[in-house]
Structures are given as C-alpha cells and as structure tokens.
Design an enzyme around this catalytic site. Sequence first.
Site, short mmCIF file in Angstrom:
data_model
loop_
_atom_site.label_atom_id
_atom_site.label_comp_id
_atom_site.label_asym_id
_atom_site.label_seq_id
_atom_site.Cartn_x
_atom_site.Cartn_y
_atom_site.Cartn_z
N TYR A 1 90.81 75.19 -18.07
CA TYR A 1 91.81 76.05 -18.73
C TYR A 1 92.41 75.33 -19.94
O TYR A 1 92.48 75.88 -21.04
CB TYR A 1 92.90 76.40 -17.72
CG TYR A 1 93.96 77.35 -18.21
CD1 TYR A 1 93.64 78.66 -18.57
CD2 TYR A 1 95.29 76.96 -18.29
CE1 TYR A 1 94.64 79.54 -19.00
CE2 TYR A 1 96.28 77.83 -18.71
CZ TYR A 1 95.94 79.13 -19.06
OH TYR A 1 96.93 79.99 -19.48
N GLU B 1 91.38 72.81 -21.77
CA GLU B 1 90.48 72.58 -22.91
C GLU B 1 90.06 73.89 -23.55
O GLU B 1 89.85 73.95 -24.77
CB GLU B 1 89.27 71.75 -22.50
CG GLU B 1 89.61 70.34 -22.02
CD GLU B 1 90.24 69.44 -23.09
OE1 GLU B 1 90.46 69.87 -24.23
OE2 GLU B 1 90.50 68.26 -22.75
#
Length: 311
Positions: free
Chosen positions: A145, A147
């Site tokens: 999430y 990244e």
Amino acid sequence: MRVVITGGAGFIGSHLADRFLAEGYEVVVLDDLLTGNTDNIAHLAGNPKFKFIYHDVTNYIFLEGNVDAILHFASPASPVDYSNLPIQTLKVGALGTHKALGLAKAKGARFLLASTSEVYGDPLVHPQPETYWGNVNPIGPRGVYDEAKRFAEALTMAYHRYHGVDTRIVRIFNTFGPRMRIDDGRVIPNFISQALKGQPLTIYGDGSQTRSFCYVSDLVEGIFRLLHSDEADPVNLGNPREMSILEFAGLINEMTGNDAGIVFEPLPENDPRRRKPDITKAKRILGWEPQVSLEDGLQRTIEYFRKKLQE
Ligand code: UDP
C-alpha cells in the site's frame, strides 16, 4: 460541472459523491466493488445527475463527454484488506493511477489523488508535516500500500510537470464514519462491532501506539476545498487529536456501555508507533480544520454500526 470518482462506492468515495451532487455537480462513479459496496450509493440510484459504472480502473477507462475533475479514490485501504489483496493494491495504485491520470489529460480535467499518511511509514518525525519524506519498509506487509501510494504521488507529479495536468494530492490520515465496512479489520469497525456484541476489544500490542481520528464530513470538506485551491503539492488532512489505542478502547467501551473489557493480541509487523498530522498547511492555504469532535463522530458511527448489525 462533471466529476468522476474512482472508488466512489467505497467509504470516502461515496461521501464525496454525496457532497459533489449536493453542490450541483454531475457525478460518475467508477468502482469494481472489490472493497466498495453498492449499498453506499444505493440512495443515489435514479438521480439523473448520478451514474455508476462497474469498472476496474487498472484497465483503460473509456468515458464519453466532458469531465471537469477526477478524484482517484479506488484502492483497498485497510491494512487487513491490502495484505489480503497485495497485487490488486499495487495495481490500482500504479496502473489505476496511470489510467485515471490518462483520462484527466485526455479530458483536460483537474486530477486529485487520494494519498495517505502511510507514505510517512513508521514516522521518525512527529507530528508529520508534508515536508517529511517518510520511513517506509518497501518489502514489509504494508509496503504494498505504502509504495503504491508513493508511486502514485510520483506519477501524479510527473503528469503535472511533464504534461501540465492540473493535479492535487491529499494525504489522508485515519478517517472514520458511517459506511466503513464493519469487517474491514480497522480499529474503529473492529472495536465498535466487538463492543456492540458485548465482546472484549482486541488491542494489538500493548496499545501504546497512537493514532489521530478524523470524522469523514471534516475530511470531505477539506478535499472539496483542496480541489478548488491551486495547490499542486501534497496537503495533509486529518484530525490532530492524538490518542493511544488503549485510551481509544476505553472510550469505545465507555460510550457503548460494554463491560467485557479488552484483550491483547500480537502487534502486526511494521505497525506505525505514532501518527498525528501536522495540519498547519491545510489551515493556512485552505482555512480548514476539523469541526466534529471525536465523541460526536463516534456517536454517529456507533449508531450506523448498530443498525448494520441488526440487518
Ligand atoms: N488495532 C488494534 N485492534 C484492532 C485493529 C487494529 O489494536 O482490532 C490497532 C492497529 O494495530 C494499529 C491501530 O489500531 O496500531 C490502527 O489500526 P488500523 O487498522 O485502523 O489502521 P492503521 O492506522 O494502522 O493504518
């Protein structure tokens, strides 16, 4: 004026749909219902200014007619959801953001990205200002999430700088209210549903980690103002009232009259220790700060979950 909301059948997306309709906009919702639900927009069916299109935005988005703004809110957003849906989370943050930006470019529309306090990871700076670059573990369970959203921010700025797309980035801190999924695994739905069932609240770790919870109507007001501002750099939106998860559990048990107490469970890996938005920038450029107290917001959310549990 016509606005497209990706993830518009989700918790925040559906509240945005309501707000934009109330402001006189036409609203087109795109959602593949992976974590969203048509229950959240059922009350809009039949409204001539509202349209729902079942679509996975990681695929090419074809839409006829003019579009003035695109709000990109499609993504799993609860830690439980994104660890169960890691590839979909990365895809919607990367490919979905690319498609939504492509649509904005083709239509000459303004684009607003729903980013997150998770870009700060487990922060080493407290409270978190927009200038902090974050402390993210790319290969940890939350990396999918964090990244994806960091990539989405980078892509948004690239479209802004290279293609001249008019873009906005909101970094959303913990938000709550009606239409959260009761089983989404986040602390507020978990605690309220446990309390309403007379069960002990599950505290992960020792409960000394902190969060700051913003009521959804305050968030929506901030997003509405940000879209209409001229700020292309990221803006934090959240409630700066910080509390420990232990204190928070006490408050929920007190407000619901639950006497089953609390139980301790293992802390998930890379769970941020502290989180509190620095909202100096939102105050300055948007004249915004939260208006709804935690207690009032919780009261409304408890009522919502009480009804849901009776359905
Ligand atoms: N948490 C908890 N019990 C639960 C669910 C979550 O103690 O039943 C904790 C979680 O470990 C985290 C905080 O509550 O420290 C907020 O978790 P949430 O999943 O709501 O979102 P996060 O802020 O971590 O993205």
